[in-house]
Design a protein around this motif. Structure first.
Motif, PDB file in Angstrom:
ATOM      1  N   THR A   7      92.682  34.493  63.313  1.00 51.91           N
ATOM      2  CA  THR A   7      93.586  35.354  64.082  1.00 51.91           C
ATOM      3  C   THR A   7      92.919  35.890  65.344  1.00 51.91           C
ATOM      4  O   THR A   7      93.603  36.162  66.327  1.00 51.91           O
ATOM      5  CB  THR A   7      94.102  36.543  63.237  1.00 51.91           C
ATOM      6  OG1 THR A   7      92.996  37.344  62.840  1.00 51.91           O
ATOM      7  CG2 THR A   7      94.872  36.075  62.022  1.00 51.91           C
ATOM      8  N   LEU A   8      91.598  36.042  65.335  1.00 52.21           N
ATOM      9  CA  LEU A   8      90.883  36.580  66.486  1.00 52.21           C
ATOM     10  C   LEU A   8      90.613  35.525  67.551  1.00 52.21           C
ATOM     11  O   LEU A   8      90.602  35.832  68.743  1.00 52.21           O
ATOM     12  CB  LEU A   8      89.559  37.223  66.044  1.00 52.21           C
ATOM     13  CG  LEU A   8      89.681  38.468  65.183  1.00 52.21           C
ATOM     14  CD1 LEU A   8      88.312  38.894  64.671  1.00 52.21           C
ATOM     15  CD2 LEU A   8      90.328  39.597  65.963  1.00 52.21           C
ATOM     16  N   CYS A   9      90.380  34.290  67.141  1.00 55.15           N
ATOM     17  CA  CYS A   9      90.061  33.214  68.089  1.00 55.15           C
ATOM     18  C   CYS A   9      91.346  32.489  68.481  1.00 55.15           C
ATOM     19  O   CYS A   9      92.063  31.999  67.619  1.00 55.15           O
ATOM     20  CB  CYS A   9      89.089  32.231  67.472  1.00 55.15           C
ATOM     21  SG  CYS A   9      87.454  32.907  67.200  1.00 55.15           S
ATOM     22  N   ILE A  10      91.597  32.422  69.757  1.00 49.85           N
ATOM     23  CA  ILE A  10      92.791  31.711  70.232  1.00 49.85           C
ATOM     24  C   ILE A  10      92.593  30.212  70.049  1.00 49.85           C
ATOM     25  O   ILE A  10      93.468  29.514  69.553  1.00 49.85           O
ATOM     26  CB  ILE A  10      93.064  32.071  71.702  1.00 49.85           C
ATOM     27  CG1 ILE A  10      93.392  33.570  71.795  1.00 49.85           C
ATOM     28  CG2 ILE A  10      94.202  31.238  72.262  1.00 49.85           C
ATOM     29  CD1 ILE A  10      93.476  34.105  73.185  1.00 49.85           C
ATOM     30  N   THR A  11      91.442  29.724  70.456  1.00 51.35           N
ATOM     31  CA  THR A  11      91.087  28.331  70.196  1.00 51.35           C
ATOM     32  C   THR A  11      90.035  28.333  69.085  1.00 51.35           C
ATOM     33  O   THR A  11      89.591  29.383  68.652  1.00 51.35           O
ATOM     34  CB  THR A  11      90.515  27.669  71.463  1.00 51.35           C
ATOM     35  OG1 THR A  11      89.328  28.363  71.850  1.00 51.35           O
ATOM     36  CG2 THR A  11      91.521  27.694  72.602  1.00 51.35           C
ATOM     37  N   THR A  12      89.625  27.179  68.665  1.00 54.37           N
ATOM     38  CA  THR A  12      88.635  27.101  67.593  1.00 54.37           C
ATOM     39  C   THR A  12      87.282  27.604  68.088  1.00 54.37           C
ATOM     40  O   THR A  12      86.746  27.096  69.069  1.00 54.37           O
ATOM     41  CB  THR A  12      88.497  25.661  67.084  1.00 54.37           C
ATOM     42  OG1 THR A  12      89.783  25.205  66.658  1.00 54.37           O
ATOM     43  CG2 THR A  12      87.527  25.585  65.925  1.00 54.37           C
ATOM     44  N   CYS A  13      86.750  28.615  67.410  1.00 53.92           N
ATOM     45  CA  CYS A  13      85.429  29.171  67.738  1.00 53.92           C
ATOM     46  C   CYS A  13      84.372  28.384  66.970  1.00 53.92           C
ATOM     47  O   CYS A  13      84.646  27.859  65.895  1.00 53.92           O
ATOM     48  CB  CYS A  13      85.334  30.630  67.296  1.00 53.92           C
ATOM     49  SG  CYS A  13      86.579  31.697  67.978  1.00 53.92           S
ATOM     50  N   PRO A  14      83.140  28.336  67.482  1.00 53.50           N
ATOM     51  CA  PRO A  14      82.079  27.683  66.706  1.00 53.50           C
ATOM     52  C   PRO A  14      81.821  28.396  65.380  1.00 53.50           C
ATOM     53  O   PRO A  14      81.502  27.756  64.381  1.00 53.50           O
ATOM     54  CB  PRO A  14      80.849  27.755  67.616  1.00 53.50           C
ATOM     55  CG  PRO A  14      81.245  28.470  68.846  1.00 53.50           C
ATOM     56  CD  PRO A  14      82.698  28.770  68.784  1.00 53.50           C
ATOM     57  N   GLN A  15      81.990  29.722  65.368  1.00 54.46           N
ATOM     58  CA  GLN A  15      81.796  30.481  64.133  1.00 54.46           C
ATOM     59  C   GLN A  15      82.858  30.103  63.104  1.00 54.46           C
ATOM     60  O   GLN A  15      82.589  30.025  61.909  1.00 54.46           O
ATOM     61  CB  GLN A  15      81.851  31.985  64.402  1.00 54.46           C
ATOM     62  CG  GLN A  15      80.750  32.499  65.273  1.00 54.46           C
ATOM     63  CD  GLN A  15      81.052  32.378  66.764  1.00 54.46           C
ATOM     64  OE1 GLN A  15      82.103  31.896  67.163  1.00 54.46           O
ATOM     65  NE2 GLN A  15      80.116  32.813  67.584  1.00 54.46           N
ATOM     66  N   GLN A  16      84.085  29.863  63.579  1.00 56.95           N
ATOM     67  CA  GLN A  16      85.165  29.465  62.682  1.00 56.95           C
ATOM     68  C   GLN A  16      84.853  28.111  62.054  1.00 56.95           C
ATOM     69  O   GLN A  16      85.014  27.927  60.845  1.00 56.95           O
ATOM     70  CB  GLN A  16      86.476  29.400  63.467  1.00 56.95           C
ATOM     71  CG  GLN A  16      87.671  28.932  62.668  1.00 56.95           C
ATOM     72  CD  GLN A  16      88.927  28.837  63.518  1.00 56.95           C
ATOM     73  OE1 GLN A  16      88.964  29.310  64.646  1.00 56.95           O
ATOM     74  NE2 GLN A  16      89.957  28.219  62.985  1.00 56.95           N
ATOM     75  N   ALA A  17      84.385  27.178  62.844  1.00 54.64           N
ATOM     76  CA  ALA A  17      84.055  25.845  62.327  1.00 54.64           C
ATOM     77  C   ALA A  17      82.887  25.919  61.336  1.00 54.64           C
ATOM     78  O   ALA A  17      82.909  25.257  60.295  1.00 54.64           O
ATOM     79  CB  ALA A  17      83.720  24.909  63.483  1.00 54.64           C
ATOM     80  N   ALA A  18      81.882  26.749  61.646  1.00 56.67           N
ATOM     81  CA  ALA A  18      80.721  26.862  60.758  1.00 56.67           C
ATOM     82  C   ALA A  18      81.118  27.475  59.416  1.00 56.67           C
ATOM     83  O   ALA A  18      80.680  27.015  58.358  1.00 56.67           O
ATOM     84  CB  ALA A  18      79.632  27.702  61.418  1.00 56.67           C
ATOM     85  N   LEU A  19      81.953  28.506  59.447  1.00 60.27           N
ATOM     86  CA  LEU A  19      82.380  29.144  58.195  1.00 60.27           C
ATOM     87  C   LEU A  19      83.279  28.204  57.393  1.00 60.27           C
ATOM     88  O   LEU A  19      83.159  28.126  56.168  1.00 60.27           O
ATOM     89  CB  LEU A  19      83.077  30.479  58.470  1.00 60.27           C
ATOM     90  CG  LEU A  19      83.559  31.236  57.241  1.00 60.27           C
ATOM     91  CD1 LEU A  19      82.421  31.493  56.257  1.00 60.27           C
ATOM     92  CD2 LEU A  19      84.199  32.560  57.657  1.00 60.27           C
TER      93      LEU A  19
END
Length: 170
Positions: free
Chosen positions: A130-142
């Motif tokens: 919800t916080l990242c509009i596009t895919t964040c690197p942190q989102q991909a890592a988690l």
């Protein structure tokens, strides 16, 4: 005559309130000594000196407990020392200072996965989405950490012991 005591009380109140607002520092102003200790801690962690990094970062937090970056680096050091519970707590402290810190949310989620709390880590991932509009690197890592799941040795320790098989009757 009747207005003098209330006027004096109001004057004292205004003087007190105005002096409090001048002495408080905004959250964005972290003590320079704390930032210097943060840099020392980061350098020690990069060099693999985890105990020295731990000492410098804890001192940075003692100097200024609003240093969110020190909480995050200290949590990363704790995770490298396999202290996942401590890492989760330190990330929580960082999130109390800034609830929408994507780095802290992802780090806490990865520590939760390492601890075996994959469902809770999924909640962190949902918040990051919800916080990242596009895919964040942190989102991909988690997301990758959640897909891998908890380490087998930690899951095996958490599993209850198997019951012995009943003796065979002939």
């Amino acid at each position: 005559m009747r207005l003098t005591p209330p006027a004096i009380a109001l004057a004292v109140l205004l003087a007190t309130v105005s002096s409090v607002s001048h002495s408080a520092r905004p959250d964005t102003m972290i003590d320079a000594r704390s930032l210097a200790l943060l840099k020392q801690g980061e350098a020690a962690a990069a060099a693999g000196q985890l105990n020295a990094a731990n000492d410098a970062l804890e001192t940075a937090l003692a100097v200024d407990p609003r240093n969110r970056a020190a909480f995050i680096v200290l949590a990363k050091v704790a995770a490298r020392q396999d202290l996942d519970g401590k890492a989760i707590r330190l990330y929580r402290e960082a999130l109390l200072l800034e609830p929408n810190d994507v780095v802290a949310l992802a780090g806490q989620g990865e520590a939760m996965v390492a601890k075996g709390a994959v469902t809770k880590a999924g909640e962190n991932l949902a918040k990051i989405k919800t916080l990242c509009i596009t895919t964040c690197p942190q989102q991909a890592a988690l997301a990758a950490a959640i897909a891998r799941g908890a380490p087998v040795e930690k899951v095996a320790v958490a599993a209850p012991p198997a019951k012995p098989a009943p003796p065979a009757v002939n």
